[in-house]
Design an enzyme around this catalytic site. Structure first.
Site, PDB file in Angstrom:
ATOM      1  N   GLY A 146       0.769  -1.266   0.013  1.00  0.00           N
ATOM      2  CA  GLY A 146      -0.008  -0.015   0.008  1.00  0.00           C
ATOM      3  C   GLY A 146       0.828   1.176  -0.053  1.00  0.00           C
ATOM      4  N   CYS A 147       0.242   2.326   0.675  1.00  0.00           N
ATOM      5  CA  CYS A 147       0.726   3.773   0.522  1.00  0.00           C
ATOM      6  C   CYS A 147       2.395   3.830   1.057  1.00  0.00           C
ATOM      7  CB  CYS A 147      -0.179   4.825   1.022  1.00  0.00           C
ATOM      8  SG  CYS A 147      -1.773   4.701   0.231  1.00  0.00           S
ATOM      9  N   TYR A 148       2.491   3.006   2.001  1.00  0.00           N
ATOM     10  CA  TYR A 148       3.934   3.278   2.595  1.00  0.00           C
ATOM     11  C   TYR A 148       4.959   2.174   2.032  1.00  0.00           C
ATOM     12  CZ  TYR A 148       2.110  -0.567   5.487  1.00  0.00           C
ATOM     13  OH  TYR A 148       1.533  -1.737   6.134  1.00  0.00           O
ATOM     14  N   PHE A 334       1.551   6.482   5.563  1.00  0.00           N
ATOM     15  CA  PHE A 334       0.568   5.579   6.451  1.00  0.00           C
ATOM     16  C   PHE A 334      -0.173   4.760   5.297  1.00  0.00           C
ATOM     17  CE2 PHE A 334       0.982   9.926   7.942  1.00  0.00           C
ATOM     18  CZ  PHE A 334       1.513   9.603   9.216  1.00  0.00           C
TER      19      PHE A 334
END
Length: 349
Positions: A146-148, A334
């Site tokens: 995901g985003c991290y 996050f």
């Protein structure tokens, strides 16, 4: 920064596709909510989102979210159909970002992060072949974080360079979030879908030359938060759940002395490169760390121009941060967990 062997981001380049679908998405979402009070709520929140543009690998006709038109016409496309587009378009977009780096020298390692598609041979191998790199190049693929994931990719590059001082690591992130639109008539998933777009970034990490020196890693997972951000593979693409509780939980975590001290120490660093996950996320970080009104300008600019591109977003922010040659800074992102991942950085000549 430490006097021992260091790893530095020498250069970063970014790329997005040609199709800006932001207004099409807003019109489509409002039609799904037509005649209900939620339609006004959605319009108001979209106007306050801080997002003006989002980009898709689909062409303008295929990106239409209307019945009878484009890729999302009538029946929602299957996961197989979406992955077929990913297999074709993800390497192309990644190579567009890499091309903007110019001459990168002899690459010894590739680290690729992507969570919006699967293909084998992987994007890492496709890129290596298209660039004509030696078969001996070592490859790492960071998937579905995901985003991290950009943080993980860059920290992996740091470990490689610190263990092999002569290494030249090509770090790539590529995300095609627009392939995973879902047909909803509820406001929560429509608002979540209003955040995401496509983008790719590439960076060169070595142990020499000027750049952002990659320092200590930062990690934290919030208790009782596993269901706040989830990402499931379904028959019609990947299904994301993004709880409205996320910004508040992030703000509360950053207000705790333990987390705040790990990030800021005795004094706030000069620069913050924060994943532009959404306006409310950036507002939460600003409030939780008591930052000044301009501290997250780069993150807000990336959000405005591109939306949330999952793992690529932080790289877009770091590209702008690199130009500032900041004395010291912290990168934060996050994602699922709910987890925070980051690292310290500082300019090194």
């Amino acid at each position: 920064m430490s006097a021992q062997m260091s790893a530095r981001i020498n250069a970063i380049a970014t790329a997005v596709p040609d199709c800006d679908f932001e207004q099409d998405y807003r019109h489509w979402a409002l039609r799904r909510l037509e005649g209900r009070r939620e339609a006004k709520v959605f319009a108001r929140m979209a106007d306050r989102s801080g997002i003006e543009h989002r980009w898709s690998v689909l062409d303008e006709e295929d990106a239409k979210l209307e019945e009878g038109r484009g890729f999302y016409a009538a029946e929602p496309p299957s996961t197989a159909e979406r992955m077929a587009i990913y297999a074709q378009e993800a390497p192309e977009l990644a190579l567009s970002a890499i091309a903007k780096l110019g001459e990168v020298g002899t690459i010894s390692h590739i680290v690729v992060a992507s969570c919006t598609g699967f293909v084998a041979p992987g994007v890492d191998q496709i890129i290596a072949r298209r660039l004509g790199l030696a078969g001996s190049v070592e490859r790492v693929l960071v998937g579905f974080m995901g985003c991290y994931a950009a943080v993980t990719a860059l920290r992996t590059a740091r470990h490689i360079v610190r263990s092999e001082p002569g290494a030249r690591v090509l770090v790539v992130t590529v995300e095609l979030s627009s392939l995973h639109h879902q047909d909803h008539d509820q406001i929560e998933p429509l608002l979540a879908g209003a955040q995401f777009g496509d983008g790719a970034a590439a960076a060169v990490v070595t142990g020499e030359g000027p750049g952002l020196e990659l320092g200590e890693g930062l990690s934290a997972t919030l208790e009782d938060s596993a269901g706040l951000i989830t990402w499931h593979i379904g028959d019609t693409g990947f299904h994301m759940h993004l709880s409205g509780e996320v910004p508040g939980r992030i703000r509360d975590a950053l207000l705790t002395p333990e987390v705040r001290d790990r990030i800021a120490g005795d004094a706030l660093p000069q620069a913050f490169a924060v994943h532009a996950g959404g306006r409310s996320i950036l507002d939460a970080v600003e409030a939780g760390l008591a930052l000044g009104p301009s501290a997250l300008d780069h993150s807000r600019a990336v959000l405005r121009d591109f939306g949330n591109m999952s793992s690529s977003t932080l790289m877009f922010v770091l590209e702008r941060t690199l130009r500032d040659t900041p004395r010291d800074g912290v990168a934060l992102a996050f994602g699922p967990g709910l987890a925070m991942e980051g690292f310290r950085f500082g300019w090194s000549a």
